[in-house]
Design a protein around this motif. Structure first.
Motif, PDB file in Angstrom:
ATOM      1  N   PRO A  88       2.204  -3.243  -6.967  1.00 42.23           N
ATOM      2  CA  PRO A  88       2.442  -4.693  -7.015  1.00 42.23           C
ATOM      3  C   PRO A  88       2.818  -5.183  -8.405  1.00 42.23           C
ATOM      4  CG  PRO A  88       0.521  -4.225  -5.677  1.00 42.23           C
ATOM      5  CD  PRO A  88       0.935  -2.916  -6.292  1.00 42.23           C
ATOM      6  N   ILE A 130       6.462  -4.377  -9.137  1.00 40.00           N
ATOM      7  CA  ILE A 130       7.366  -5.263  -8.411  1.00 40.00           C
ATOM      8  C   ILE A 130       7.413  -6.637  -9.061  1.00 40.00           C
ATOM      9  CG2 ILE A 130       7.742  -6.411  -6.192  1.00 40.00           C
ATOM     10  CD1 ILE A 130       6.460  -3.882  -4.895  1.00 40.00           C
ATOM     11  N   ASP A 131       6.243  -7.169  -9.421  1.00 39.76           N
ATOM     12  CA  ASP A 131       6.191  -8.482 -10.057  1.00 39.76           C
ATOM     13  C   ASP A 131       6.873  -8.459 -11.423  1.00 39.76           C
ATOM     14  OD1 ASP A 131       4.793  -9.412  -7.888  1.00 39.76           O
ATOM     15  OD2 ASP A 131       2.823  -9.286  -8.843  1.00 39.76           O
ATOM     16  N   GLY A 181      10.719  -4.494  -4.206  1.00 40.54           N
ATOM     17  CA  GLY A 181       9.733  -4.565  -3.137  1.00 40.54           C
ATOM     18  C   GLY A 181      10.286  -4.348  -1.753  1.00 40.54           C
ATOM     19  N   THR A 214       2.453  -7.026  -0.683  1.00 37.16           N
ATOM     20  CA  THR A 214       3.379  -5.999  -1.165  1.00 37.16           C
ATOM     21  C   THR A 214       3.767  -5.049  -0.045  1.00 37.16           C
ATOM     22  OG1 THR A 214       2.448  -6.105  -3.394  1.00 37.16           O
ATOM     23  CG2 THR A 214       3.675  -4.127  -2.823  1.00 37.16           C
ATOM     24  N   ARG A 219       6.065  -6.877   2.526  1.00 35.85           N
ATOM     25  CA  ARG A 219       7.429  -7.101   2.048  1.00 35.85           C
ATOM     26  C   ARG A 219       8.256  -5.824   2.120  1.00 35.85           C
ATOM     27  NH1 ARG A 219       8.858  -8.257  -2.609  1.00 35.85           N
ATOM     28  NH2 ARG A 219      10.371  -9.933  -2.357  1.00 35.85           N
ATOM     29  N   SER A 220       7.601  -4.666   2.000  1.00 35.94           N
ATOM     30  CA  SER A 220       8.345  -3.407   2.048  1.00 35.94           C
ATOM     31  C   SER A 220       8.895  -3.109   3.430  1.00 35.94           C
ATOM     32  CB  SER A 220       7.464  -2.248   1.578  1.00 35.94           C
ATOM     33  OG  SER A 220       6.455  -1.931   2.527  1.00 35.94           O
TER      34      SER A 220
END
Length: 501
Positions: free
Chosen positions: A29, A32-33, A43, A328, A331-332
């Protein structure tokens, strides 16, 4: 490799990795952020594929620049696996089912049970809570009448047939459950679910859960103009045997089973969990009765809450199977369309909560649909596959028959689409909508829809196919049949479904 989110993959080279089974778990996470702040999406499949060469260059040892922290640095084996994924053409693959549930943020604080599994004391408490809500003044915002009116008349907020459908209902159930808990003495009550694969339970056939007599006119204050015909009004259902037969006829259990085998969230009207989940939802509404089949008043029938609790249970089951119980992880499973999880597109009116906040559920269930791994293979069947990859057709794969381009806005209310083979019905699907869809903003946004049937090949070969649309309760001179010409002259597309080879 086939790891779960939150657990680092084993440091071994995977010769034929896929995004869903392996690559998506390479990105934490915080990674990705960190990259999202730089305008780089890591993501989702589309984002990682687009940035794959840059990712490989930045993460490959011994001189890796990313991730910036030592703990996140990639091993040589992981970098080689990622390189293999690029060399093999970025295969999407399928999620791996049957593993342990991935860790989520906060632990669930509420347990919902099958209504048939409640103890007598728990069931009596549930009835007390419902009676308490139903006895409140209609003007009270936490009355049964006011809460039901958020979904249908008079407020008609509900977001159907779009990405926020499941999040909206998850929050709606939570708010309703909170209202039940506000009844004195009912602070611990939780909503049970009705598993629609079983007959309507006897507990839902007696007061106060068998029906609801509307104490006021729900259409009197509807906007943009009043709606008539719903006062006086008492909710109505079909007989138990009729409900069970409708569930079979409308393919509800088939759509549920198909939804739970999808690797991807997908898109309504296209493919994936969401498409088949929404079809199952619509078919369930139409199966239960004339009230549940009418979007204007469906939520006034007490069975609505137990039916939707099961829909939420099925969504959580799917999230658990594909590693999507965290934001996370969820979203994947998406493609390029992630906007609906970010402001301002994540709104769930009239609630203050947003779609992304519903992904990590506050609720657990006494039973999820999690069959053993060997019996729960996930799929990513599609009518079209990127030509850069390889694909295969299997003789056991079903045919996707799509009734495409239905103009729902011309159809006065919920309707049934029947697929006929040599003039005989072989499959039906129910579509749930208001009686005046042109006055519904969400309906207008998705005015042209498709309905999907997954059919065995032997039911279609060497036969003549046709389609019929019926509107239950339609009372003009043509009866229930609705002219296809007035429904946009939909087409019928039949496709063999392919898969990654």
């Amino acid at each position: 490799m086939n790891t779960t989110p939150g657990n680092p993959p084993a440091d071994q080279v995977v010769a034929a990795p896929t995004y869903m089974a392996d690559i998506r778990f390479f990105f934490r996470p915080e990674d990705i952020d960190h990259m999202a702040a730089k305008g780089i999406e890591l993501g989702t499949y589309d984002g990682v594929k687009k940035n794959a060469l840059a990712v490989l260059a930045q993460t490959s040892p011994p001189n890796a620049q990313m991730p910036p922290d030592a703990a996140g640095k990639w091993s040589t084996e992981r970098a080689q696996t990622f390189k293999n994924w690029i060399l093999n053409g970025f295969p999407l693959g399928t999620a791996t089912a049957g593993g342990p549930p991935p860790p989520s943020g906060a632990a669930p604080t509420r347990l919902r049970k099958d209504i048939t599994a409640l103890t007598d004391a728990e069931f009596e408490l549930l009835k007390t809570a419902f009676n308490g809500l139903m006895a409140r003044d209609t003007d009270a915002p936490d009355s049964y009448f006011a809460l039901a009116g958020q979904h249908g008349l008079p407020q008609s907020w509900c977001l159907h047939h779009e990405n926020r459908f499941n999040p909206w209902h998850r929050q709606y159930l939570l708010n309703f459950e909170n209202a039940l808990r506000s009844v004195p003495g009912c602070e611990s009550v939780t909503l049970p679910y009705w598993d629609i694969s079983t007959n309507l339970p006897d507990r839902l056939q007696h007061p106060p859960l068998d029906k609801y007599v509307l104490p006021a006119d729900p259409g009197a204050n509807a906007t943009p103009q009043p709606v008539t015909g719903y006062f006086p009004y008492t909710t109505k259902r079909y007989q138990v045997a009729t409900i069970a037969q409708n569930v079979r006829n409308f393919g509800v259990l088939d759509d549920i089973a198909t939804s739970l085998t999808q690797s991807l969230w997908g898109t309504f009207n296209v493919n994936g969990y969401q498409d088949f989940s929404i079809q199952a939802h619509d078919g369930g509404h139409g199966s239960i009765g004339p009230t549940m089949g009418d979007q204007n008043v469906a939520s006034y029938d007490p069975v609505f809450w137990f039916f939707h609790c099961n829909i939420d249970r099925l969504w959580l089951s799917w999230q658990t199977r594909v590693g999507g119980t965290t934001l996370t992880g969820f979203r994947s499973t998406l493609g390029a369309d992630t906007d609906w999880l970010t402001s301002p597109f994540n709104a769930l009116p009239p609630f203050t909560e947003t779609a992304d906040q519903t992904i990590e559920s506050q609720v657990s269930y006494d039973r999820l649909e999690l069959p053993p791994a060997l019996e729960s293979a996930l799929e990513n069947l599609s009518g079209s596959i990127d030509a850069a990859g390889t694909f295969a057709f299997r003789s056991a794969n079903p045919v996707s028959v799509r009734v495409k381009g239905i103009d729902r806005l011309n159809i006065p209310g919920s309707f049934v689409v029947t697929l006929l083979s040599d003039g005989e019905p072989v499959a039906q699907r129910y579509f749930f909508q208001p009686k005046t869809p042109r006055k519904c903003p969400t309906c207008v946004e998705n005015g042209i829809i498709n309905l999907d049937f997954r059919m065995p090949q032997d039911q279609l070969v060497d036969r003549s196919l046709s389609v019929r649309i019926d509107v239950p309760g339609h009372s003009d001179e043509i009866g229930t049949a609705f002219p296809l010409a007035q429904a946009g002259n939909p087409t019928v597309n039949a496709r063999l479904l392919a898969e990654d080879a």
